[in-house]
Design a protein around this motif. Structure first.
Motif, PDB file in Angstrom:
ATOM      1  N   GLY A  19       0.844  -1.332  -0.118  1.00 10.15           N
ATOM      2  CA  GLY A  19       0.084  -0.315   0.076  1.00 10.15           C
ATOM      3  C   GLY A  19       0.754   1.287  -0.193  1.00 10.15           C
ATOM      4  N   VAL A  20       2.202   1.160   0.169  1.00 10.14           N
ATOM      5  CA  VAL A  20       2.983   2.204   0.266  1.00 10.14           C
ATOM      6  C   VAL A  20       3.528   2.427  -1.201  1.00 10.14           C
ATOM      7  CG1 VAL A  20       5.279   3.383   1.049  1.00 10.14           C
ATOM      8  CG2 VAL A  20       3.595   1.878   2.650  1.00 10.14           C
TER       9      VAL A  20
ATOM     10  N   ALA B 212      10.993  -3.694  -5.080  1.00 11.08           N
ATOM     11  CA  ALA B 212       9.723  -3.401  -5.201  1.00 11.08           C
ATOM     12  C   ALA B 212       9.629  -2.779  -6.675  1.00 11.08           C
ATOM     13  CB  ALA B 212       9.068  -2.537  -4.309  1.00 11.08           C
ATOM     14  N   MET B 213      10.685  -1.890  -7.113  1.00 12.22           N
ATOM     15  CA  MET B 213      10.556  -1.014  -8.240  1.00 12.22           C
ATOM     16  C   MET B 213      11.014  -2.070  -9.299  1.00 12.22           C
ATOM     17  SD  MET B 213       9.242   1.864  -8.064  1.00 12.22           S
ATOM     18  CE  MET B 213       9.557   2.384  -9.288  1.00 12.22           C
TER      19      MET B 213
ATOM     20  N   LYS C 163       9.196   7.653  -1.515  1.00 14.84           N
ATOM     21  CA  LYS C 163       7.848   6.929  -1.513  1.00 14.84           C
ATOM     22  C   LYS C 163       7.013   8.081  -0.899  1.00 14.84           C
ATOM     23  CE  LYS C 163       8.666   5.806   3.471  1.00 14.84           C
ATOM     24  NZ  LYS C 163       8.693   4.823   4.804  1.00 14.84           N
ATOM     25  N   LEU C 164       5.535   7.908  -1.084  1.00 12.06           N
ATOM     26  CA  LEU C 164       4.405   8.752  -0.591  1.00 12.06           C
ATOM     27  C   LEU C 164       3.987   8.504   0.820  1.00 12.06           C
ATOM     28  CD1 LEU C 164       2.705  11.103  -1.511  1.00 12.06           C
ATOM     29  CD2 LEU C 164       0.936   9.414  -2.621  1.00 12.06           C
TER      30      LEU C 164
ATOM     31  N   GLU D 288      17.433   1.898   5.801  1.00 14.79           N
ATOM     32  CA  GLU D 288      16.968   0.558   6.083  1.00 14.79           C
ATOM     33  C   GLU D 288      15.794  -0.114   5.197  1.00 14.79           C
ATOM     34  OE1 GLU D 288      18.557   2.802   9.429  1.00 14.79           O
ATOM     35  OE2 GLU D 288      16.925   3.219   8.185  1.00 14.79           O
ATOM     36  N   GLU D 289      15.105   0.771   4.421  1.00 13.35           N
ATOM     37  CA  GLU D 289      14.228   0.641   3.568  1.00 13.35           C
ATOM     38  C   GLU D 289      14.427   0.336   2.124  1.00 13.35           C
ATOM     39  OE1 GLU D 289       9.402   1.906   3.149  1.00 13.35           O
ATOM     40  OE2 GLU D 289      10.855   3.228   4.235  1.00 13.35           O
TER      41      GLU D 289
END
Length: 332
Positions: free
Chosen positions: A213-214, A282-283, A303-304, A274-275
């Protein structure tokens, strides 16, 4: 000029056809003058028929070459190399080196496919027509591409959307199965400073089997939108169900309210170290070409961070979905 000489239907006999037509025009009355006016249009009489042939033969040879080549087109260019088994090879893909990779001695020219190949949904693309030996795995029709086509074809869901009453699930469905969206920012460009500015970005909320969802982005400081975000990080991302198969199959125009649209508003932030591993997965799993984009353009992940989730998925109905319900729902 004789219509038979101009015909593109003949194959490989351009010079012979031209001379044959010329001979057929030579009559007992005025052979050389008639040939001059009808076939060559040179404006001057020929001294002999052989002289006429010598002058027109180069033109006939060119016509023959064009007849042989008219069905070939340049299919594509490249920015990196692939091995013979279709796997992307690691290579130096800087802007200085990339032009050298455009050379392909064997596969640069491909015979063109008829226009009917792009007119119907049931017609396979050229890449789909080329099969491996076991006919189980489709291969690309040219080595000029950088990654296997099936890796990105799966990114558009073939499963039907959730019932429109399940608004949170519908929002997550659109967010997960969208590969790109329209991001609106407040512009810093001189002529439209302070006005809305929209741009298209590739997105991902995770690999196909893992929806978060992110919404993640892969951007460059060279983009005007990124310049806008440095001044004002708030933005709205609009996604449409029209990107998938459902609206097209139902013959819904993208503006018809039964073709759902989702607007996510929030703050664009750079992904923390860390992300980064997950953002990259993901991309790049959804957009494989990104992994080979030039490093000189200083690409980075954003990210949003959501503030509001707005959805319209039915006639006369809009929903503002709480963030708790949005993240609790699942698109699967």
């Amino acid at each position: 000029m004789d219509s038979r000489i101009l015909s593109r239907g003949s194959s490989g006999g351009g010079a012979a056809d031209l001379l044959s037509a010329a001979n057929s025009r030579v009559t007992d009355g005025h052979p050389r003058e008639f040939v001059n006016k009808t076939v060559c249009g040179c404006g001057r009489p020929f001294s002999t028929l052989n002289d006429m042939r010598a002058r027109c033969l180069p033109l006939a040879g060119l016509a023959s070459v064009l007849c042989l080549c008219h069905s070939y087109t340049l299919r594509s260019s490249v920015s990196w190399v692939v091995s013979s088994n279709g796997v992307v090879e690691d290579a130096d893909l800087s802007e200085e080196v990339a032009p050298a990779l455009l050379v392909d001695g064997a596969g640069l020219w491909k015979q063109s496919y008829p226009s009917s190949g792009v007119l119907g949904d049931s017609v396979d693309t050229p890449a789909e027509r080329v099969k491996s030996e076991d006919d189980n795995e489709p291969q690309l029709s040219s080595r000029l591409f950088s990654y296997r086509l099936e890796k990105v074809k799966k990114s558009v869901s073939s499963s039907p959307p959730p019932p429109h009453q399940e608004t949170a699930r519908t929002a997550r469905y659109i967010a997960h199965y969208s590969d790109w969206g329209h991001l609106a920012t407040i512009s810093t460009q001189d002529k439209i400073k302070g006005l809305p500015f929209g741009n298209i970005f590739s997105i991902s909320d995770g690999p196909l089997d893992n929806s978060t969802g992110v919404i993640y982005f892969y951007v460059t400081p060279m983009d005007d939108t990124v310049s806008d975000l440095k001044s004002n990080p708030h933005a709205s991302l609009t996604l449409s169900e029209a990107e998938g198969e459902f609206c097209r199959q139902m013959v819904y125009d993208p503006e018809v309210r039964r073709c759902a649209r989702l607007t996510l508003t929030g703050k664009m932030v750079e992904v923390v170290p860390e992300e980064l591993a997950f953002a990259k997965q993901a991309m790049f799993s959804r957009h494989p070409a990104m992994s080979k984009w030039p490093v000189a353009q200083k690409w980075f992940f954003m990210k949003l961070e959501l503030i509001q989730v707005w959805l319209q998925d039915w006639i006369g109905s809009t929903s503002v979905i709480s963030l708790e319900d949005y993240f609790k729902a699942t698109p699967f």
